[in-house]
Structures are given as C-alpha cells and as structure tokens.
Design an enzyme around this catalytic site. Structure first.
Site, short mmCIF file in Angstrom:
data_model
loop_
_atom_site.label_atom_id
_atom_site.label_comp_id
_atom_site.label_asym_id
_atom_site.label_seq_id
_atom_site.Cartn_x
_atom_site.Cartn_y
_atom_site.Cartn_z
CB SER A 144 -1.10 -0.31 1.44
OG SER A 144 -1.18 1.46 1.05
CE1 TYR A 157 -4.26 -2.06 5.87
CE2 TYR A 157 -3.39 0.37 5.06
CZ TYR A 157 -4.30 -1.01 4.85
OH TYR A 157 -4.10 -1.23 3.36
#
Length: 251
Positions: A144, A157
């Site tokens: 990501s 995260y």
C-alpha cells in the site's frame, strides 16, 4: 511475458490468500484465466468464499486459512503443493480497523498486525521454499502507499504495511535467479468494502483498476507496480516532507 507455462493442455493452478479480498478477486478476473484453470480461494468464511468462487470462470476450490494462525501455515502450504504445482500465489489477506478502535482494544491491533504482516511472512516463506523446489512460480504481494510513510491517523496499519513491503522486497532479492519472482503491488486509497465510510484520498482507485494494473505488470515481468501510476512520484514527495509539516497535513 507468459504468466503460466506455455504448454499445450497445461492447467494453471492459482492460490488467493484472503480469498474474499476485492482486490485479489479483481486480479483473478483481470488475468483472463482459462476455464481449465484451478483457483484455490483460502480464507476464514466458507460461505463468502463459496459466493466469491461462483463469479470466477474457472474450477474453484475453497480451503480454510487463517493468517493469524502461523503454527498451521507450513502444513497448509505443504498440503497444497503436495496436491500439485502452484503457478501463482496472490497474498491479499488484510483488515483495516480505525485507529480509535485499536486504542480501545489493543488486542485488535495485534490481530491486525498478524493479518496484515506476520501472517504473510510465515505463509510466503513456506510458499517460496516450495516454489523454489519446483523451479518456478510467481508471488504477488499487496502492499500500500501507506507503507511509504505511516500517518498519525493509522500508524498501526501503516507500520504493518511498511513491514510487509520491506519483506516482499527482501524476498524478491532472496529468490532472484531461482525461477521464482515476486510482484509488489502498491495501490493508493482503494474504494471498496474495507474503506467504506472513509473519505476518498487523492488519487483514489478501485479494485478493478488495481486488478487490471497487476495483471498487466505480471505480463510485463515487472517487480513493482503503483496504482495509479502517479503515486510513484507522490510517494517520493511524501518521503521528503519535513516531519513537523507531516504531522500537520497527515490525517
């Protein structure tokens, strides 16, 4: 570049870890797999796995898999390889819990790190060893843009994705020259089930766009793909933002 061996009658065999992942399923759809292909959807929810499999134009098998149970990953991988070759493994297991929820329950933070990072490591190490033994194969790892620089809005995260991103790059170097390759996929904000209710970030994308870009990168033999492509330049800029300013603008 051929993703699968170019042999008459060859039956590709593909494993999707996180078998209900919208991005993972979009990659499978974009690959244009032949009906003879065998797709293995691995995950925790049997009903959702079965429903996802009905939309795929291939022979689908569903198997139980829990990224947070590393003690079972070696046996899980060995069982699949003992049943036959695996050409492509897409590692797409992931969860996103809001930071406020993690602060109220740190157990959720641990579970998210296990799902988004450590589960990938223990599973893919076993996959890599078996692919190296068979002399070929491809591993796709979903990272990501959050891995570039974790933000104050979701440091857990972001740090898990940063760890996964570093592991994938190191694994690619470890496997260089073995016939096994790794494709690292770095999407930006993806509108979908995981991000429902969150305001879209700049350069937001969709699971379908990530799927098409990943399939194209596999065919070109790339090692890394950003989705959308301008994220590559933005990521460089993000690394250069002074920390005091970063605290003010990151959300």
């Amino acid at each position: 570049m051929n993703i699968f061996p170019n042999e008459a009658g060859y039956q590709p065999r593909v494993l999707l870890l996180g078998g209900t992942s919208e991005i993972g399923l979009a990659i499978l759809a974009a690959l244009g797999l032949p009906e003879s292909a065998e797709v293995i959807l691995a995950g925790r929810d049997e009903q959702r796995l079965a429903a996802a499999g009905k939309a795929l134009p291939a022979q689908v098998q569903t198997v139980p898999y829990d990224a947070t149970r590393p003690e079972g990953h070696q046996g899980f991988v060995d069982g699949l390889f003992d049943a036959g070759h695996l050409d492509l493994v897409i590692s797409a297991a992931g969860v996103l819990v809001p930071q406020a929820g993690l602060e109220r329950d740190v157990g959720q933070a641990a579970a998210m790190i296990e799902t988004n990072f450590t589960g990938h490591v223990s599973t893919l190490l076993a996959v890599a060893a078996r692919m190296r033994a068979q002399g070929r194969g491809t591993i796709v790892v979903l990272s990501s843009v959050a891995a570039v620089r974790p933000r104050k809005a979701n440091p857990v995260y972001g740090s898990a994705k940063a760890g996964l991103d570093a592991f994938a790059r190191g694994l690619a170097d470890l496997l260089h020259g073995t016939g096994v390759r790794v494709l690292l996929v770095r999407p930006g904000f993806v509108t979908g089930r995981m991000t429902a209710g969150l305001p879209p970030a700049p350069l937001a994308t969709t699971p379908e766009a990530v799927g098409k870009a990943t399939a194209a990168a596999l065919r070109r033999g790339q090692a890394t793909v950003w989705v959308p492509l301008p994220l590559a330049g933005l990521a460089l800029a993000l690394r250069l933002v002074p920390r005091p300013l970063w605290r003010r603008i990151s959300r």
